[in-house]
Design a protein around this motif. Structure first.
Motif, mmCIF file in Angstrom:
data_model
loop_
_atom_site.group_PDB
_atom_site.id
_atom_site.type_symbol
_atom_site.label_atom_id
_atom_site.label_comp_id
_atom_site.label_asym_id
_atom_site.label_seq_id
_atom_site.Cartn_x
_atom_site.Cartn_y
_atom_site.Cartn_z
ATOM 1 N N GLY A 1 -6.790 -34.388 14.535
ATOM 2 C CA GLY A 1 -7.817 -35.372 14.270
ATOM 3 C C GLY A 1 -8.564 -35.125 12.983
ATOM 4 N N GLY A 2 -9.715 -35.770 12.908
ATOM 5 C CA GLY A 2 -10.520 -35.744 11.692
ATOM 6 C C GLY A 2 -11.053 -34.378 11.338
ATOM 7 N N ASP A 3 -11.447 -33.572 12.349
ATOM 8 C CA ASP A 3 -11.972 -32.239 12.043
ATOM 9 C C ASP A 3 -10.924 -31.379 11.366
ATOM 10 N N THR A 4 -9.714 -31.419 11.870
ATOM 11 C CA THR A 4 -8.638 -30.625 11.278
ATOM 12 C C THR A 4 -8.356 -31.085 9.850
ATOM 13 N N ARG A 5 -8.325 -32.379 9.645
ATOM 14 C CA ARG A 5 -8.090 -32.927 8.308
ATOM 15 C C ARG A 5 -9.195 -32.491 7.347
ATOM 16 N N ASN A 6 -10.448 -32.582 7.799
ATOM 17 C CA ASN A 6 -11.569 -32.219 6.938
ATOM 18 C C ASN A 6 -11.550 -30.745 6.582
ATOM 19 N N VAL A 7 -11.267 -29.885 7.557
ATOM 20 C CA VAL A 7 -11.227 -28.454 7.282
ATOM 21 C C VAL A 7 -10.065 -28.129 6.356
ATOM 22 N N SER A 8 -8.909 -28.752 6.569
ATOM 23 C CA SER A 8 -7.757 -28.518 5.693
ATOM 24 C C SER A 8 -8.071 -28.936 4.263
ATOM 25 N N PHE A 9 -8.714 -30.077 4.102
ATOM 26 C CA PHE A 9 -9.085 -30.556 2.780
ATOM 27 C C PHE A 9 -10.074 -29.603 2.121
ATOM 28 N N TYR A 10 -11.072 -29.142 2.893
ATOM 29 C CA TYR A 10 -12.074 -28.233 2.352
ATOM 30 C C TYR A 10 -11.441 -26.909 1.921
ATOM 31 N N VAL A 11 -10.611 -26.326 2.780
ATOM 32 C CA VAL A 11 -10.001 -25.028 2.467
ATOM 33 C C VAL A 11 -9.069 -25.150 1.276
ATOM 34 N N THR A 12 -8.278 -26.216 1.220
ATOM 35 C CA THR A 12 -7.370 -26.410 0.093
ATOM 36 C C THR A 12 -8.152 -26.579 -1.206
ATOM 37 N N GLY A 13 -9.191 -27.385 -1.178
ATOM 38 C CA GLY A 13 -10.017 -27.574 -2.374
ATOM 39 C C GLY A 13 -10.723 -26.303 -2.791
ATOM 40 N N TYR A 14 -11.175 -25.524 -1.813
ATOM 41 C CA TYR A 14 -11.861 -24.271 -2.125
ATOM 42 C C TYR A 14 -10.890 -23.256 -2.698
ATOM 43 N N GLU A 15 -9.708 -23.181 -2.132
ATOM 44 C CA GLU A 15 -8.727 -22.190 -2.571
ATOM 45 C C GLU A 15 -8.178 -22.518 -3.953
ATOM 46 N N THR A 16 -7.941 -23.782 -4.222
ATOM 47 C CA THR A 16 -7.390 -24.164 -5.518
ATOM 48 C C THR A 16 -8.488 -24.425 -6.547
ATOM 49 N N LYS A 17 -9.716 -24.525 -6.109
ATOM 50 C CA LYS A 17 -10.892 -24.740 -6.954
ATOM 51 C C LYS A 17 -10.656 -25.843 -7.979
ATOM 52 N N ASN A 18 -10.854 -27.042 -7.515
ATOM 53 C CA ASN A 18 -10.691 -28.191 -8.402
ATOM 54 C C ASN A 18 -11.595 -28.066 -9.612
ATOM 55 N N ASN B 1 -21.043 -16.010 13.016
ATOM 56 C CA ASN B 1 -20.131 -17.113 12.730
ATOM 57 C C ASN B 1 -20.025 -18.026 13.935
ATOM 58 N N ASP B 2 -20.119 -19.302 13.677
ATOM 59 C CA ASP B 2 -19.890 -20.269 14.745
ATOM 60 C C ASP B 2 -18.391 -20.445 14.916
ATOM 61 N N ALA B 3 -17.980 -20.767 16.121
ATOM 62 C CA ALA B 3 -16.563 -20.978 16.406
ATOM 63 C C ALA B 3 -16.388 -22.390 16.946
ATOM 64 N N LYS B 4 -15.297 -23.005 16.554
ATOM 65 C CA LYS B 4 -15.004 -24.358 17.029
ATOM 66 C C LYS B 4 -13.498 -24.511 17.103
ATOM 67 N N LEU B 5 -13.016 -25.052 18.200
ATOM 68 C CA LEU B 5 -11.591 -25.298 18.343
ATOM 69 C C LEU B 5 -11.240 -26.555 17.554
ATOM 70 N N LEU B 6 -10.254 -26.432 16.687
ATOM 71 C CA LEU B 6 -9.807 -27.580 15.899
ATOM 72 C C LEU B 6 -8.471 -28.034 16.441
#
Length: 172
Positions: A74-91, A66-71
């Motif tokens: 900014g944009g990275d945090t927003r993008n990861v939050s959007f991705y995780v929320t969309g993945y968890e709720t499965k649009n 696994n790669d690690a990245k400090l969030l």
């Protein structure tokens, strides 16, 4: 593999002039130690430009690469939050075959209407048509795992941490 290797059809993409560059931005910026600048730029210790950002504790304990990245903000945090929320709720995915599902529901409606003559009026026929098409669509739709578990456990379709009490304002 923790060493990044650039190759066409993997990470090399062309720019508008036809020159290829790494979409992962390798080689990565070198830094002799972990640091945070005054402008908020965070740099991890990296002495080799093609070494992926990885966390030894995660690799050893989870036994996976696994790669690690400090969030930070900014944009990275927003993008990861959007991705995780969309993945968890499965649009709900796009239904390319929705017209086929509706046609199948209509065909079932017509077939059942021929076999059993229990529909008397036009209003009842239209009501049953809509009822059957909606149920055909509901049978074919994708459902997220949290929603299915919630219904199976009898928890309903809403998540809430507390119960609300209606508040009635008197007229002013």
């Amino acid at each position: 593999k923790q060493i990044h290797t650039c190759a066409r059809r993997r990470c090399m993409v062309p720019d508008k002039f036809g020159h290829y560059y790494c979409k992962r931005r390798a080689p990565f910026e070198l830094s002799s130690e972990n640091s945070v600048d005054s402008d908020g730029q965070w740099r991890t210790k990296r002495v080799y430009g093609f070494l992926n950002g990885w966390m030894p504790a995660l690799s050893v304990n989870a036994r996976c690469n696994n790669d690690a990245k400090l969030l930070t903000n900014g944009g990275d945090t927003r993008n990861v939050s959007f991705y995780v929320t969309g993945y968890e709720t499965k649009n709900q995915g796009k239904n390319y075959n929705m017209s086929a599902v509706m046609a199948k529901g209509y065909a079932q409606h017509v077939e059942r209407q021929k076999d059993v003559q229990y529909l008397q009026g036009l209003r009842d026929q239209q009501r049953m048509l809509l009822f059957r098409i909606v149920h055909a669509i509901n049978r074919e739709q994708e459902l997220s795992a949290p929603m299915v578990v919630s219904y199976l456990m009898g928890w309903g379709d809403t998540y809430r941490s507390h119960h609300y009490t209606p508040l009635y304002w008197s007229s002013f």
